[in-house]
Design an enzyme around this catalytic site. Structure first.
Site, mmCIF file in Angstrom:
data_model
loop_
_atom_site.group_PDB
_atom_site.id
_atom_site.type_symbol
_atom_site.label_atom_id
_atom_site.label_comp_id
_atom_site.label_asym_id
_atom_site.label_seq_id
_atom_site.Cartn_x
_atom_site.Cartn_y
_atom_site.Cartn_z
ATOM 1 N N LYS A 133 0.837 -1.210 0.000
ATOM 2 C CA LYS A 133 0.000 0.000 0.000
ATOM 3 C C LYS A 133 0.867 1.253 0.000
ATOM 4 C CE LYS A 133 -0.239 -0.426 5.000
ATOM 5 N NZ LYS A 133 -0.802 -1.297 6.050
ATOM 6 N N ARG B 16 -10.405 -0.596 14.762
ATOM 7 C CA ARG B 16 -10.372 0.135 13.504
ATOM 8 C C ARG B 16 -11.354 -0.537 12.558
ATOM 9 N NH1 ARG B 16 -4.662 0.920 10.353
ATOM 10 N NH2 ARG B 16 -5.020 -1.283 9.945
ATOM 11 N N TYR C 162 17.462 28.855 8.588
ATOM 12 C CA TYR C 162 16.333 29.670 9.050
ATOM 13 C C TYR C 162 16.293 29.765 10.564
ATOM 14 C CZ TYR C 162 14.292 29.372 4.360
ATOM 15 O OH TYR C 162 14.057 29.460 3.017
ATOM 16 N N MET D 216 13.251 23.105 3.071
ATOM 17 C CA MET D 216 12.401 22.330 2.172
ATOM 18 C C MET D 216 13.214 21.405 1.256
ATOM 19 S SD MET D 216 9.454 23.613 -0.478
ATOM 20 C CE MET D 216 8.528 24.549 0.726
HETATM 21 C C1 LIG Z 1 -0.068 -2.288 6.650
HETATM 22 C C2 LIG Z 1 -0.722 -3.527 7.077
HETATM 23 C C3 LIG Z 1 0.012 -4.714 7.252
HETATM 24 C C4 LIG Z 1 1.512 -4.797 7.138
HETATM 25 O O1 LIG Z 1 2.104 -4.362 8.314
HETATM 26 P P1 LIG Z 1 3.712 -4.395 8.491
HETATM 27 O O2 LIG Z 1 3.894 -3.965 9.886
HETATM 28 O O3 LIG Z 1 4.248 -3.423 7.506
HETATM 29 O O4 LIG Z 1 4.156 -5.766 8.217
HETATM 30 C C5 LIG Z 1 -0.689 -5.860 7.545
HETATM 31 N N1 LIG Z 1 -2.028 -5.846 7.696
HETATM 32 C C6 LIG Z 1 -2.754 -4.724 7.578
HETATM 33 C C7 LIG Z 1 -4.236 -4.767 7.761
HETATM 34 C C8 LIG Z 1 -2.135 -3.524 7.275
HETATM 35 O O5 LIG Z 1 -2.861 -2.402 7.159
#
Ligand SMILES: *Cc1c(COP(=O)(O)O)cnc(C)c1O
Length: 338
Positions: free
Chosen positions: A33, A126, A236, A284
């Site tokens: 993701k 969640r 800065y 930046m």
């Molecule tokens: C991001 C995510 C993972 C992976 O987690 P890591 O700690 O990067 O291995 C697994 N399951 C869900 C539901 C996630 O959102």
């Protein structure tokens, strides 16, 4: 002629996949993701696609799933963030598998011929159903997510709750709950592991029992090197005043590239393996460092993440987690697979 580059060590990535597979004895759902945690899904997807240990890829939303298909991914793709009304057709067109964690997600797939994974909330607070029984012949997978893998007692409780839920389902092909950190529980009834961070060699826990190799090197070029006299202010707001005559370098990498401003006057970068302190506020596009004791030239590389400093190390110093640092890596950084 890029001014910053993220090097991706393919062999180290392959090594880590095999290590995770061997430790768990389970095939991998590789979580890619958010542009593969900022690394660049364009580069990571084809590497993971080539490995037999990786059975699924997983992303947050339908759009990221479509992107993977357009990159040529043939393996099944899980959509972790569920499915909203209007997204159902894309699931069919692009062969995406949604994780269903709400009745509204089920309504979005009404009448569609797609496999489903059902998510349960066993303590994350969640996404996920609590204890309701969702009957649907399309369900091929069940999952939950551990909220606090470093907490053994709570994690074991979540695993127990999930186990009870599973007992009500028959003939489920895929069961998964172990993230990079969650792997340490070696859940015997889980069929797959669901990992992201550890793929890159970042250890999610101290004393992590799996041998990983660092995959990522992040470096940027020096665009200025000059001597400044004692008493000269830096950057800065003049938050740093030189305590002595100093050889000052300017690195072409700033908070817009993902280097947290909170590392101002705190962090170190590495020049030819030697730590060089960050002086003053990170800006930046540039960060100023003390190059004393080195013989640098304009155009040389300075390492931000390397063998000596992981994203996890840098995140700790910045008061955050490696995930956040990595996800903030800008598109300006060139990615190169080695
Ligand atoms: C991001 C995510 C993972 C992976 O987690 P890591 O700690 O990067 O291995 C697994 N399951 C869900 C539901 C996630 O959102």
């Amino acid at each position: 002629m890029s001014r910053s580059v993220l090097l991706i060590d393919k062999e180290a990535l392959f090594h880590n996949v095999r290590s995770l597979y061997q430790f768990s004895g389970k095939p991998i759902i590789a979580v890619v993701k958010s542009d593969a945690y900022g690394v660049g899904v364009k580069y990571i997807a084809s590497l993971l696609e080539s490995l037999r240990e990786v059975e699924f890829l997983a992303v947050a939303c339908v759009e990221e799933g479509i992107e993977l298909r357009k990159l040529g991914v043939k393996k099944p793709i899980l959509i972790l963030g569920g499915v909203l009304k209007g997204e159902g057709k894309a699931l069919v067109d692009y062969k995406l598998t949604p994780v269903i964690s709400h009745r509204e997600h089920l309504r979005a797939v009404e009448g569609l011929k797609v496999p489903l994974h059902l998510k349960f909330d066993t303590g994350m607070g969640r996404l996920g159903f609590l204890d309701e029984f969702v009957e649907d012949p399309r369900v091929e997978g069940l999952l939950t997510h551990l909220s606090s893998p470093a907490d053994e007692e709570f994690s074991k409780r979540q695993i127990e709750v999930f186990k009870k839920i599973l007992e009500r389902y028959k003939g489920i092909k895929y069961v998964h709950l172990e993230s990079s950190a969650g792997l340490i529980y070696r859940v015997p009834f889980a069929t797959h592991i669901r990992v992201g961070l550890a793929l890159y060699g970042e250890k999610p826990l101290p004393n992590y029992p799996i041998e990983l190799k660092p995959v990522l090197t992040l470096r940027a070029r020096l665009i200025s090197v000059k001597n400044l006299p004692k008493g000269h202010p830096i950057s800065y707001s003049r938050s740093y005043i030189l305590e002595r005559d100093t050889l000052v370098g300017v690195v072409a990498f700033g908070y817009a590239d993902g280097l947290m401003k909170s590392l101002s006057n705190r962090g170190v970068l590495y020049y030819q393996g030697k730590p060089v302190k960050i002086l003053g506020n990170i800006t930046m596009d540039m960060t100023i460092v003390d190059l004393g004791g080195t013989q640098p030239k304009v155009g040389d590389w300075v390492d931000i993440v390397c063998q000596r400093q992981s994203f996890t190390d840098l995140a700790k110093l910045a008061g955050t987690i490696p995930y956040e640092l990595m996800c903030n890596l800008s598109k300006r950084i060139k990615r190169r697979v080695l």
